[in-house]
Design a protein around this motif. Structure first.
Motif, PDB file in Angstrom:
ATOM      1  N   TYR A  58      25.200 -23.588  -0.723  1.00  0.00           N
ATOM      2  CA  TYR A  58      26.339 -23.431  -1.787  1.00  0.00           C
ATOM      3  C   TYR A  58      27.490 -22.658  -1.126  1.00  0.00           C
ATOM      4  O   TYR A  58      28.613 -23.199  -1.280  1.00  0.00           O
ATOM      5  N   GLY A  59      27.352 -21.674  -0.243  1.00  0.00           N
ATOM      6  CA  GLY A  59      28.466 -21.344   0.528  1.00  0.00           C
ATOM      7  C   GLY A  59      29.285 -22.215   1.524  1.00  0.00           C
ATOM      8  O   GLY A  59      30.485 -22.033   1.616  1.00  0.00           O
ATOM      9  N   SER A  60      28.545 -23.296   2.182  1.00  0.00           N
ATOM     10  CA  SER A  60      29.196 -23.948   2.864  1.00  0.00           C
ATOM     11  C   SER A  60      29.663 -25.321   2.250  1.00  0.00           C
ATOM     12  O   SER A  60      30.298 -26.059   2.865  1.00  0.00           O
ATOM     13  N   GLY A  61      29.426 -25.318   0.815  1.00  0.00           N
ATOM     14  CA  GLY A  61      29.922 -26.562   0.061  1.00  0.00           C
ATOM     15  C   GLY A  61      29.261 -27.877   0.749  1.00  0.00           C
ATOM     16  O   GLY A  61      29.883 -28.812   0.526  1.00  0.00           O
ATOM     17  N   GLU A  62      28.053 -27.806   1.387  1.00  0.00           N
ATOM     18  CA  GLU A  62      27.484 -29.065   1.545  1.00  0.00           C
ATOM     19  C   GLU A  62      27.186 -29.876   0.664  1.00  0.00           C
ATOM     20  O   GLU A  62      26.850 -29.535  -0.622  1.00  0.00           O
ATOM     21  N   GLU A  63      27.341 -31.311   1.102  1.00  0.00           N
ATOM     22  CA  GLU A  63      27.327 -32.338  -0.070  1.00  0.00           C
ATOM     23  C   GLU A  63      26.460 -33.466   0.362  1.00  0.00           C
ATOM     24  O   GLU A  63      26.386 -33.664   1.599  1.00  0.00           O
ATOM     25  N   PRO A 113      26.369 -31.567  -4.820  1.00  0.00           N
ATOM     26  CA  PRO A 113      26.246 -30.385  -3.913  1.00  0.00           C
ATOM     27  C   PRO A 113      24.692 -30.348  -3.459  1.00  0.00           C
ATOM     28  O   PRO A 113      23.560 -30.637  -4.536  1.00  0.00           O
ATOM     29  N   TRP A 140      22.918 -27.778  -2.969  1.00  0.00           N
ATOM     30  CA  TRP A 140      22.168 -26.770  -3.386  1.00  0.00           C
ATOM     31  C   TRP A 140      21.662 -27.010  -4.597  1.00  0.00           C
ATOM     32  O   TRP A 140      20.664 -26.416  -4.885  1.00  0.00           O
ATOM     33  N   TRP A 141      22.311 -27.891  -5.606  1.00  0.00           N
ATOM     34  CA  TRP A 141      21.617 -28.424  -6.784  1.00  0.00           C
ATOM     35  C   TRP A 141      20.076 -28.909  -6.437  1.00  0.00           C
ATOM     36  O   TRP A 141      19.362 -28.471  -7.312  1.00  0.00           O
TER      37      TRP A 141
END
Length: 175
Positions: free
Chosen positions: A129-134, A141, A143-144
């Motif tokens: 979430y913090g890194s915005g990894e997609e 995202p 993190w979803w």
């Protein structure tokens, strides 16, 4: 010839066990519905690719994410039903108390592993979430997809500790 030992867990009698059983079944149902949705999506993508050369972009990403979540959601019910793989070659002829003790130790180890993975899942989700990894194709995202892992593994830890307690106290059929 000896008949194989079949271990079938009885329904939990303890109220806490009943709650864990209900939560495990709900998660497994959600996991099953997720797999049905993935199957329908994959069928649609194959159909569109075959007939119109227009596959659903990102279908592989969605399958990977969905299958990961479904697998985690099946683990607590599998543990509650004593469906995890056990190697009973050495304990097949052991006394019931010895098998119960070994199953309790296995449950404790599974509980520790589940708790550790739940904790690290929370840390990994927060990091993603913090890194915005997609994801690469759909830019979803990451993190979803990671978010459901922590509750699934936390429930696995609780169920494993509960089954270890059942085995240690001799309240299960398998002991």
């Amino acid at each position: 010839m000896k008949d194989p030992v079949v271990q079938v867990a009885p329904p939990p009698v303890h109220p806490f066990g009943h709650v864990l059983d209900c939560l495990s079944r709900i998660l497994a149902l959600i996991g099953g519905l997720l797999l049905v949705a993935i199957t329908l999506m994959t069928t649609y993508s194959i159909f569109m690719r075959s007939l119109f050369d227009e596959p659903l972009l990102g279908d592989v990403e969605l399958v990977q994410m969905g299958c990961g979540i479904a697998i985690v959601f099946f683990l607590p019910l599998c543990q509650m039903r004593r469906g995890n793989v056990i190697v009973d070659v050495f304990t097949l002829n052991a006394p019931a108390k010895m098998r119960g003790l070994l199953d309790a130790i296995g449950g404790l180890l599974m509980g520790c592993a589940g708790a550790l993975i739940a904790w690290r899942s929370v840390a990994g989700t927060m990091d993603a979430y913090g890194s915005g990894e997609e994801s690469i194709i759909m830019a979803l995202p990451v993190w979803w997809a990671m978010l459901p892992f922590a509750p699934g593994f936390a429930l696995l830890a609780l169920v494993s500790l509960y089954t270890a307690w059942e085995d240690f106290t001799g309240r299960s059929v398998t002991s």
